[in-house]
Scaffold this motif. Structure first.
Motif, mmCIF file in Angstrom:
data_model
loop_
_atom_site.group_PDB
_atom_site.id
_atom_site.type_symbol
_atom_site.label_atom_id
_atom_site.label_comp_id
_atom_site.label_asym_id
_atom_site.label_seq_id
_atom_site.Cartn_x
_atom_site.Cartn_y
_atom_site.Cartn_z
ATOM 1 N N THR A 103 57.555 4.251 85.561
ATOM 2 C CA THR A 103 56.181 3.787 85.734
ATOM 3 C C THR A 103 55.229 4.788 85.119
ATOM 4 O O THR A 103 54.256 4.426 84.425
ATOM 5 C CB THR A 103 55.891 3.582 87.213
ATOM 6 O OG1 THR A 103 56.936 2.853 87.808
ATOM 7 C CG2 THR A 103 54.571 2.875 87.427
ATOM 8 N N THR A 146 55.163 4.350 81.504
ATOM 9 C CA THR A 146 54.448 3.133 81.159
ATOM 10 C C THR A 146 52.954 3.358 81.191
ATOM 11 O O THR A 146 52.202 2.947 80.278
ATOM 12 C CB THR A 146 54.824 2.007 82.108
ATOM 13 O OG1 THR A 146 56.214 1.979 82.278
ATOM 14 C CG2 THR A 146 54.314 0.665 81.606
ATOM 15 N N VAL A 147 52.543 4.059 82.247
ATOM 16 C CA VAL A 147 51.118 4.345 82.386
ATOM 17 C C VAL A 147 50.637 5.170 81.204
ATOM 18 O O VAL A 147 49.553 4.918 80.645
ATOM 19 C CB VAL A 147 50.869 5.059 83.729
ATOM 20 C CG1 VAL A 147 49.478 5.647 83.786
ATOM 21 C CG2 VAL A 147 51.074 4.080 84.874
ATOM 22 N N PRO A 204 45.830 1.568 74.558
ATOM 23 C CA PRO A 204 45.117 0.293 74.554
ATOM 24 C C PRO A 204 43.819 0.338 75.318
ATOM 25 O O PRO A 204 42.828 -0.279 74.905
ATOM 26 C CB PRO A 204 46.107 -0.657 75.269
ATOM 27 C CG PRO A 204 47.443 -0.041 75.082
ATOM 28 C CD PRO A 204 47.236 1.429 74.955
ATOM 29 N N ILE A 205 43.823 1.109 76.401
ATOM 30 C CA ILE A 205 42.597 1.207 77.195
ATOM 31 C C ILE A 205 41.510 1.886 76.364
ATOM 32 O O ILE A 205 40.332 1.478 76.387
ATOM 33 C CB ILE A 205 42.898 1.951 78.506
ATOM 34 C CG1 ILE A 205 43.745 1.065 79.412
ATOM 35 C CG2 ILE A 205 41.633 2.383 79.228
ATOM 36 C CD1 ILE A 205 44.270 1.736 80.633
ATOM 37 N N LEU A 254 49.990 3.031 78.329
ATOM 38 C CA LEU A 254 48.825 2.165 78.455
ATOM 39 C C LEU A 254 47.540 2.870 78.063
ATOM 40 O O LEU A 254 46.494 2.247 77.889
ATOM 41 C CB LEU A 254 48.708 1.650 79.907
ATOM 42 C CG LEU A 254 49.618 0.488 80.280
ATOM 43 C CD1 LEU A 254 49.516 0.211 81.782
ATOM 44 C CD2 LEU A 254 49.206 -0.756 79.523
ATOM 45 N N LYS A 255 47.597 4.141 78.050
ATOM 46 C CA LYS A 255 46.376 4.916 77.794
ATOM 47 C C LYS A 255 45.712 4.515 76.468
ATOM 48 O O LYS A 255 44.487 4.332 76.392
ATOM 49 C CB LYS A 255 46.708 6.399 77.791
ATOM 50 C CG LYS A 255 46.712 6.989 79.197
ATOM 51 C CD LYS A 255 46.997 8.491 79.190
ATOM 52 C CE LYS A 255 47.025 9.025 80.595
ATOM 53 N NZ LYS A 255 47.509 10.424 80.593
#
Lengths: 214, 565
Positions: free
Chosen positions: B461, B464-465, B471-472, B468-469
């Protein structure tokens, strides 16, 4: 004995003394010239009367000693005493003098009187060698006789004095009557006995001095 | 012849003729001894005729008796006296010879009783004080028998009741002596109605027997339903009902006493006869406890400990006493290998089946039916946690496994279930066993594995986080662009235009008025269609034949179901 032989008796002279006033008069069967009492040489029927009275006394002697002479009713219940029982009672309680007195007066004296009278009656019927001793016996019997009334007096006094109601009451028993009868009868027997019969018997025995022959 | 001293002249001259009388053979003097003998005999006869009959009384001791002094009294009247006191040949008794007054012969019959009156302390009273001073005396209680006798056995203790007092005599039997004895008072609700006369021990039955006299008129109070109990002393009892303290009246504490009454749940029953026998109970409670009209004994076999189960403990049915425990003894079940504890109980079957046919001979069968069909079971229960006393409870346990009345030796047995305490214990043990059998270690291992997996997941997780950084960040950039900032202004313009358009069709507009008129027309059209459909509905044939009474208004009709006028 020798002196007796020398004596001329009144009877041998056909004389006798009056029983009542003592006047000496001739012949029996006549009234006394002074007082009119019939005169006898000897007491009439002396022997027979004496014997009869002795028998009567003996007859009463048994109930007098077997039945209670007095009844003591007290808190502890009634107590019936015969004469001998009373003597034992006094003896056991330590009253020896009283016991001895009562025993003597109430038991011994009546017996002695009766026995001596019997001896006298027997003696006058057969030749006797010792009239003087018999006479002494007779005198003693007469003197001592009245003292046997002591027991009767004791009962009479106690009955009158000891009436304390519930505390103590004394009543005479049937023996008192019988005993008084014994005493009186022996006294009468002694009185009716003519001591001169002793001497009659004595002189009858001696060949030189035939007895009075009226 | 001897010379005469003074011869009377008359005799000399002519001798007087002697009057010759025959000598009386028997002198009158002899009357005296005859009278004396008669008197003596009369005295002796009178003395002995006054003496009445003699009798002999046997006593244990001659204490206070004196020959010649001690009196015989009957109701304080002197009737005789003791004549002699001797030891018996075997030296075990004293023979007291008595003599009564001659008119008292009828007193010596077989029922006559003698006892020595001495100062006595006891039995609640001091008696015979008068004899301290006057000495003891023998009391004679005349009997009523016709048969004469001269030999008696004296009583050592005075009887409590003289003969001839009206009343009844009864016997009480007890297994314990206690403080009761001759003279103890018998009470009915506190009222003295009689006394105990004697106490004896019956060797055969091993019971103590008290002879009791109930005075008239109280004998009617004693009936066959009466129960007697020992009222004396102080009773302290710790039972399954808790502690119980009871004390009688002061004199009954001192001298003992007996009370009797009809128990609360009993009936008075029949009047008694002389010589009736009653059981003497230990205390008042027991008379109310143990009134079993009919009783059946059963043997109960318990697995659990019977510690705390006393003899006479209660046997209850849902809290109502129906019997009692007779005893607890291994001896009741004399069987090899028997490990259960036998308890013998006595129950009144009528209490279990009230209202039914109470034929005693069918009682056992009824109990058997209850056991078989309704699951009647016996259980040991704790009555008081404080004292630890147990009692036996009978109850229906329909869920219990089927069982029936059995026999063991000479007894019938009732099936039992374990007690509530034992059941709790049982369940606790079962729970503990289950806990022990749980696969805890395995579970823990699995859990450890699971935790490892969770850890791995967590790590993924995180990665994954991280991914994601980027795209944010792009999104942020888009939002920050000028196009996005201009969008609200364009939106406001669009709304302004929309309001203008809607104002064209508002209530003030011409289009709205047209629309409203059109709708009114439509409404009236619909109403006429509705009236048409109504007439068709009322009269469907009007489509073909036209409306009846055309030109008139249609008349409303009443519903058909109502009767017409």
């Amino acid at each position: 004995m020798k002196a007796a032989r020398a004596v001329i008796t009144a009877a041998s002279q056909g004389l006798s003394s009056c029983h009542t006033c003592g006047r000496v008069a001739a012949a029996a069967g006549h009234p006394c010239p002074r007082c009119g009492t019939p005169m006898h040489v000897r007491k009439p029927n002396s022997f027979e009367r004496t014997v009869a009275l002795i028998i009567a006394a003996v007859a009463l002697y048994f109930p007098a000693n077997l039945l209670p002479i007095m009844t003591v009713e007290g808190i502890g219940g009634a107590q019936r005493n015969t004469i001998v029982g009373g003597v034992f009672a006094f003896w056991e309680t330590g009253s020896y003098p009283v016991a001895i007195i009562i025993f003597t007066a109430s038991v011994i004296i009546p017996i002695v009187k009766i026995i001596s009278l019997i001896i006298l009656c027997v003696a006058v019927r057969r030749p006797t060698r010792n009239p003087r001793a018999l006479t002494v016996l007779y005198r003693l019997t007469e003197i001592v006789g009245r003292w046997s009334m002591v027991d009767v007096f004791v009962v009479a006094i106690l009955v009158t004095l000891v009436q304390l109601g519930r505390l103590m009451t004394i009543e005479p028993g049937p023996a008192a009557l019988a005993f008084a009868g014994v005493v009186i009868l022996t006294m009468l027997a002694a009185m009716s006995f003519d001591p001169r019969l002793i001497w009659d018997a004595h002189t009858r025995q001696s060949p030189g001095h035939p007895p009075h022959q009226p | 012849m001897s010379p005469t001293l003074a011869p009377p002249p008359a005799a000399k001259q002519s001798p007087p003729s002697a009057e010759v009388r025959p000598a009386r053979r028997i002198s009158s003097t002899w009357i005296i001894p005859l009278v004396a003998i008669a008197l003596g005999l009369w005295l002796v006869w009178q003395h002995y005729s006054d003496l009445g009959p003699q009798a002999n009384i046997r006593f244990e001791t001659a204490e206070g008796i004196e020959a010649g002094r001690t009196k015989i009294r009957c109701r304080s009247v002197d009737v005789g006296v003791v004549e002699n006191v001797t030891l018996s040949a075997d030296l075990q008794h004293v023979n007291v010879g008595i003599r009564l007054g001659d008119e008292n012969e009828m007193l010596l019959n077989e029922d006559t009783r003698f006892w020595v009156v001495r100062p006595r302390v006891g039995g609640g009273a001091i008696s015979g004080l008068g004899t301290i001073i006057s000495g003891a005396y023998i009391e004679l209680d005349p009997g009523r028998s016709e048969r004469q006798t001269r030999s008696f056995t004296g009583l050592e203790d005075p009887p409590a009741t003289p003969t001839g007092v009206p009343g009844v005599r009864i016997h009480l039997t007890a297994d314990q002596g206690g403080s009761l004895g001759p003279g103890s008072i018998v009470r009915y609700r506190g009222l003295e109605v009689g006394r105990i006369e004697t106490r004896r021990f019956d060797e055969k039955s091993q019971w103590l027997v008290y002879d009791v006299f109930i005075k008239s008129p109280f004998e009617n109070l004693v009936t066959s339903g009466s129960r007697f109990w020992n009222d004396s002393g102080i009773a302290f009892r710790a039972g399954s009902g808790g502690f119980n303290f009871r004390a009688g009246s002061l004199d009954s504490i001192l001298t003992g006493g007996v009370s009797f009454d009809v128990p609360r749940n009993g009936t008075a029953g029949e009047p008694i006869v002389d010589g009736a026998s009653f059981r003497l109970y230990d205390n008042e409670d027991s008379i109310n406890d143990v009134v079993l009209q009919t009783s059946l004994t059963y043997l109960l076999m318990f697995d659990a400990s019977v510690r705390g189960l006393a003899d006479d403990a209660e046997v209850e049915f849902r809290g109502i006493r129906i019997g009692s425990v007779i005893g607890v003894s291994l001896g009741y079940a004399n069987q090899a290998g028997e490990k259960r504890i036998p308890v013998l109980i006595e129950i009144d079957p009528t209490r279990l089946t009230p209202g039914e046919n109470q034929d005693p001979s069918q009682a056992a069968a009824r109990i058997e039916k209850l056991v078989r069909e309704d699951g009647l079971r016996a259980t040991l229960r704790t009555g008081s946690l404080l004292t630890g006393q147990l009692f036996v409870e009978l109850d229906f346990q329909p869920e219990a496994p089927r069982a029936s009345v059995g026999t063991l030796g000479e007894y019938r047995t009732l099936p039992t279930t374990s007690s509530s305490f034992a059941r709790i214990e049982d369940q606790l043990v079962r729970v503990l066993t289950k806990i022990r059998e749980l696969p805890i270690e395995k579970t823990l291992e699995t859990a450890t594995d699971a935790l490892g997996e969770i850890k791995k997941t967590a790590e993924t997780t995180t990665q994954t986080v991280e991914g994601l950084k980027a795209p944010i960040a792009n999104l942020d950039a888009i939002l920050a662009s000028d196009d996005m900032k201009q969008a609200p202004a364009e939106l406001r313009n669009a709304l302004t235009e929309a309001r203008t358009t809607l104002a064209g069709i508002g209530p003030d507009s011409a289009a709205y008025a047209d629309l409203s008129l059109t709708l009114q027309d439509l409404q009236s059209t619909l109403q006429s269609i509705k009236s048409l459909s109504d007439s068709i509905d009322n009269k469907p044939n009007s489509l073909l034949f036209g409306r009846e009474g055309s030109g008139k208004d249609p008349t409303p009709r009443a519903p058909r179901l109502l009767p017409r006028r």
